[in-house]
Design a protein around this motif. Sequence first.
Motif, mmCIF file in Angstrom:
data_model
loop_
_atom_site.group_PDB
_atom_site.id
_atom_site.type_symbol
_atom_site.label_atom_id
_atom_site.label_comp_id
_atom_site.label_asym_id
_atom_site.label_seq_id
_atom_site.Cartn_x
_atom_site.Cartn_y
_atom_site.Cartn_z
ATOM 1 N N GLY A 107 0.796 -1.225 0.000
ATOM 2 C CA GLY A 107 0.000 0.000 0.000
ATOM 3 C C GLY A 107 0.823 1.267 0.000
ATOM 4 N N ALA A 108 0.485 2.165 0.922
ATOM 5 C CA ALA A 108 1.090 3.499 0.958
ATOM 6 C C ALA A 108 2.601 3.437 1.163
ATOM 7 C CB ALA A 108 0.440 4.318 2.079
ATOM 8 N N TYR A 109 3.084 2.455 1.921
ATOM 9 C CA TYR A 109 4.533 2.339 2.162
ATOM 10 C C TYR A 109 5.287 2.102 0.857
ATOM 11 C CZ TYR A 109 8.921 -0.058 3.128
ATOM 12 O OH TYR A 109 10.233 -0.460 3.110
ATOM 13 N N VAL A 110 4.849 1.121 0.095
ATOM 14 C CA VAL A 110 5.534 0.782 -1.163
ATOM 15 C C VAL A 110 5.386 1.911 -2.173
ATOM 16 C CG1 VAL A 110 5.561 -0.823 -3.105
ATOM 17 C CG2 VAL A 110 5.278 -1.694 -0.792
ATOM 18 N N VAL A 111 4.183 2.479 -2.295
ATOM 19 C CA VAL A 111 3.946 3.569 -3.256
ATOM 20 C C VAL A 111 4.840 4.765 -2.939
ATOM 21 C CG1 VAL A 111 2.257 5.215 -4.128
ATOM 22 C CG2 VAL A 111 1.575 2.860 -3.707
ATOM 23 N N SER A 112 4.868 5.157 -1.672
ATOM 24 C CA SER A 112 5.663 6.330 -1.271
ATOM 25 C C SER A 112 7.151 6.072 -1.432
ATOM 26 C CB SER A 112 5.344 6.702 0.180
ATOM 27 O OG SER A 112 3.973 6.937 0.359
ATOM 28 N N LYS A 113 7.599 4.871 -1.051
ATOM 29 C CA LYS A 113 9.033 4.549 -1.135
ATOM 30 C C LYS A 113 9.521 4.559 -2.583
ATOM 31 C CE LYS A 113 10.541 0.405 -1.085
ATOM 32 N NZ LYS A 113 10.926 -1.000 -0.820
ATOM 33 N N GLU A 114 8.728 4.000 -3.484
ATOM 34 C CA GLU A 114 9.176 3.879 -4.875
ATOM 35 C C GLU A 114 9.036 5.175 -5.669
ATOM 36 O OE1 GLU A 114 7.700 0.566 -7.021
ATOM 37 O OE2 GLU A 114 8.393 -0.910 -5.545
ATOM 38 N N GLY A 121 8.518 6.844 2.282
ATOM 39 C CA GLY A 121 7.956 5.521 2.487
ATOM 40 C C GLY A 121 7.965 5.134 3.952
ATOM 41 N N LEU A 122 9.039 5.464 4.654
ATOM 42 C CA LEU A 122 9.130 5.139 6.080
ATOM 43 C C LEU A 122 8.139 5.962 6.898
ATOM 44 C CD1 LEU A 122 12.991 4.797 6.546
ATOM 45 C CD2 LEU A 122 11.292 2.994 6.251
ATOM 46 N N VAL A 123 7.908 7.211 6.485
ATOM 47 C CA VAL A 123 6.883 8.017 7.167
ATOM 48 C C VAL A 123 5.513 7.360 7.015
ATOM 49 C CG1 VAL A 123 5.640 10.212 7.126
ATOM 50 C CG2 VAL A 123 8.127 10.205 6.989
ATOM 51 N N ALA A 124 5.195 6.925 5.781
ATOM 52 C CA ALA A 124 3.912 6.260 5.535
ATOM 53 C C ALA A 124 3.832 4.947 6.308
ATOM 54 C CB ALA A 124 3.725 6.013 4.044
ATOM 55 N N GLY A 125 4.902 4.150 6.243
ATOM 56 C CA GLY A 125 4.911 2.861 6.933
ATOM 57 C C GLY A 125 4.837 3.016 8.434
ATOM 58 N N GLY A 126 5.624 3.954 8.976
ATOM 59 C CA GLY A 126 5.599 4.185 10.421
ATOM 60 C C GLY A 126 4.249 4.680 10.898
ATOM 61 N N SER A 127 3.641 5.586 10.116
ATOM 62 C CA SER A 127 2.305 6.099 10.465
ATOM 63 C C SER A 127 1.285 4.974 10.510
ATOM 64 C CB SER A 127 1.853 7.147 9.446
ATOM 65 O OG SER A 127 2.715 8.252 9.444
ATOM 66 N N LEU A 128 1.349 4.091 9.512
ATOM 67 C CA LEU A 128 0.372 3.004 9.443
ATOM 68 C C LEU A 128 0.596 1.976 10.551
ATOM 69 C CD1 LEU A 128 0.042 2.445 5.598
ATOM 70 C CD2 LEU A 128 -1.739 3.231 7.160
ATOM 71 N N LEU A 129 1.849 1.692 10.879
ATOM 72 C CA LEU A 129 2.113 0.751 11.971
ATOM 73 C C LEU A 129 1.482 1.242 13.273
ATOM 74 C CD1 LEU A 129 5.829 -0.378 11.498
ATOM 75 C CD2 LEU A 129 3.766 -1.726 11.108
ATOM 76 N N PRO A 156 0.656 -7.177 10.315
ATOM 77 C CA PRO A 156 1.725 -8.156 10.074
ATOM 78 C C PRO A 156 2.298 -8.094 8.664
ATOM 79 C CG PRO A 156 -0.116 -9.191 11.213
ATOM 80 C CD PRO A 156 -0.585 -7.844 10.761
ATOM 81 N N LEU A 157 1.452 -7.822 7.655
ATOM 82 C CA LEU A 157 1.945 -7.742 6.282
ATOM 83 C C LEU A 157 2.777 -6.481 6.052
ATOM 84 C CD1 LEU A 157 -1.093 -9.088 4.255
ATOM 85 C CD2 LEU A 157 1.191 -10.077 4.355
ATOM 86 N N LEU A 158 2.366 -5.365 6.659
ATOM 87 C CA LEU A 158 3.157 -4.145 6.549
ATOM 88 C C LEU A 158 4.495 -4.322 7.266
ATOM 89 C CD1 LEU A 158 3.506 -1.215 5.726
ATOM 90 C CD2 LEU A 158 2.214 -0.539 7.760
ATOM 91 N N ALA A 159 4.463 -4.933 8.452
ATOM 92 C CA ALA A 159 5.705 -5.212 9.179
ATOM 93 C C ALA A 159 6.604 -6.141 8.366
ATOM 94 C CB ALA A 159 5.392 -5.830 10.538
ATOM 95 N N TYR A 160 5.990 -7.104 7.659
ATOM 96 C CA TYR A 160 6.760 -8.008 6.797
ATOM 97 C C TYR A 160 7.480 -7.212 5.693
ATOM 98 C CZ TYR A 160 7.749 -11.280 3.035
ATOM 99 O OH TYR A 160 8.377 -11.977 2.036
ATOM 100 N N ASN A 161 6.765 -6.293 5.047
ATOM 101 C CA ASN A 161 7.375 -5.501 3.967
ATOM 102 C C ASN A 161 8.522 -4.646 4.483
ATOM 103 O OD1 ASN A 161 5.976 -5.900 1.321
ATOM 104 N ND2 ASN A 161 4.175 -5.449 2.533
#
Length: 607
Positions: free
Chosen positions: A93-100, A107-115, A322-327
């Motif tokens: 989702g947002a983590y992969v889209v933002s990172k790429e 991407g880390l901001v998006a991933g950290g926010s979602l976690l 768990p899937l976001l943490a996996y990514n």
Amino acid sequence: MLTSLKRFLIGRPLKSNEAGEHKLNKLKALAILSSDALSSVAYGTEQILLVLVTFGTVAFWYSLPIAIGVLVLLLALILSYRQIIFSYPHGGGAYVVSKENLGVNYGLVAGGSLLVDYILTVAVSVSAGTDAITSAFPALHTHNVAIAVVLVILITILNLRGLTESASILAYPVYLFVVALIIMIGVGLYHIATGGVPASAHTPVGTPVAGLTLFLLLRAFASGCSALTGVEAISNAIPNFKEPQPNNAAKTLIMMGSLLAVLFTGVTFLAYWYGIAPKVEETVVSQIAAETFGRNYMYYFIQGTTALILVLAANTGYSAFPLLAYNLAADKFMPRMYTMRGDRLGYSNGIITLGIGSIILIVAFRGQTENLIPLYAVGVFIPFTLSQTGMILKWLREKPKGWILKLTANLIGALITLTVLIIFFVTKFTQVWSVLIFLPLIILLFHRIHRHYKDVGDQLRLESEHPPLAIEGNVIIVPVAGMTRVVENSLNYARTLSDQVIAVYVAFDRQEERRFEEKWEQWQPDIRLVTLHSQYRSIIQPLTKFIDTAQHKAKESNYWVTVLIPQFITKKNWHNILHNQSSLLIRAYLLYKRNVVVTTVPYRFKK
């Protein structure tokens, strides 16, 4: 015993090749991944009214245009995340889209926010569900926190049993809630159409409200946008779908958006028409149900299903976290343990982490959902904005067929979500300021973890600049506490490894030291004994000092030092508390010393 309890709670282990059998179809996925978004209907309207009530019930008609604004944003998000599903079918989702598209830090901001947001999802959902239970049974109100904690533990165990099993159980309450609310909305509209609800119960649309400012309306709109939390979960969890995964995920997303739009619109309209005002002791949905049916079995059916979905909305977090943490872990920004599947093929470490984190929040905030919802909503709108912006840059860079329409949808979505985010920070800064502290700390932690894995990789690589030194031989040091079978077993093993074996004994007084040396000479004359005197009754300090000296001398001739620790293993675990476990302390201390090998020789008791 622990193994038996684990099997009872979680079930038998599943084989790796059974993973394909444990994917979700559209109906189960809708129940699991949409429960958070659908459950927000229970408090989204209430959040709007909590802002408008400042000007009295006369301002409640503004809830209708605010609801329309929320629906426009919902449409933009659904279109955007549908594009993300097809563009990034492996999830993230947002983590992969933002990172790429925007860069690693975005991407880390998006991933950290979602976690953090998924932890808040569980805390908010369970707390709100507990509120619904105690609204129907006021006597339980003082036990809110305890009830919420027990519910989190139960949901965690259920998710540890596996995705399909939890989906099979949780689908029924979610669809019962949808049916219950559709019945309530339908009956309510029927009462309105037949004149069962007097027009005097509400303020006519367009009634002027003195003192109401654009600032307050924007604040109410931002509060109502809390009904959109959880919309992104499906794009994070695409790998959980049956094939074809992107198609099934996209259809599920549209189904979720349609149901959310109908339920949110219906609840908001009924709340306005009935003239419902928010109360501390009773939720808005509870008041609507009471007005529509009275306090009969249908009322309790609606309250029961509302409580259930509010609690089970936490399952969206358990599916996506768990899937976001996996990514993140696969990209080496989180510990590797989050990439490991458990006995039931789920990412158990992510599930357990989510459960513990949400319990901490529930206890810290004492189950008060109104304190968590603004923080919860901000955590969603940060990745909303970043993912929309990332997709804009993707379309500008790639320019695929029909890219202008796609770009327009993402541009509108990005502008609205950014506006909502700014409104949240401006109007509710006192409740969301902590985001500005913990989010940078999380990003810093991600980078520290990533740097550690990079350093480890550099040192493990065979082409490393610092190859390991050649080992010419081995000096074995055996700490001994007496002359016993355990020590004898360890010495016999040490002889098989090297002809340079040194036994080390730490004595607390001189007479004891001399007696031990005399007995040793008779018992093991061919093994050198070194006795160390400890004035302060410490074993570790003189032992490690001797090991340092031996290691320094051995290094000159490319010899390694091995500390071989004798240890007895009791027949029953509880017997361990009857012994001082000095061998464990020595081993724990020595493990962090450079160029010293630490090994244990067990001697198992038979009784």
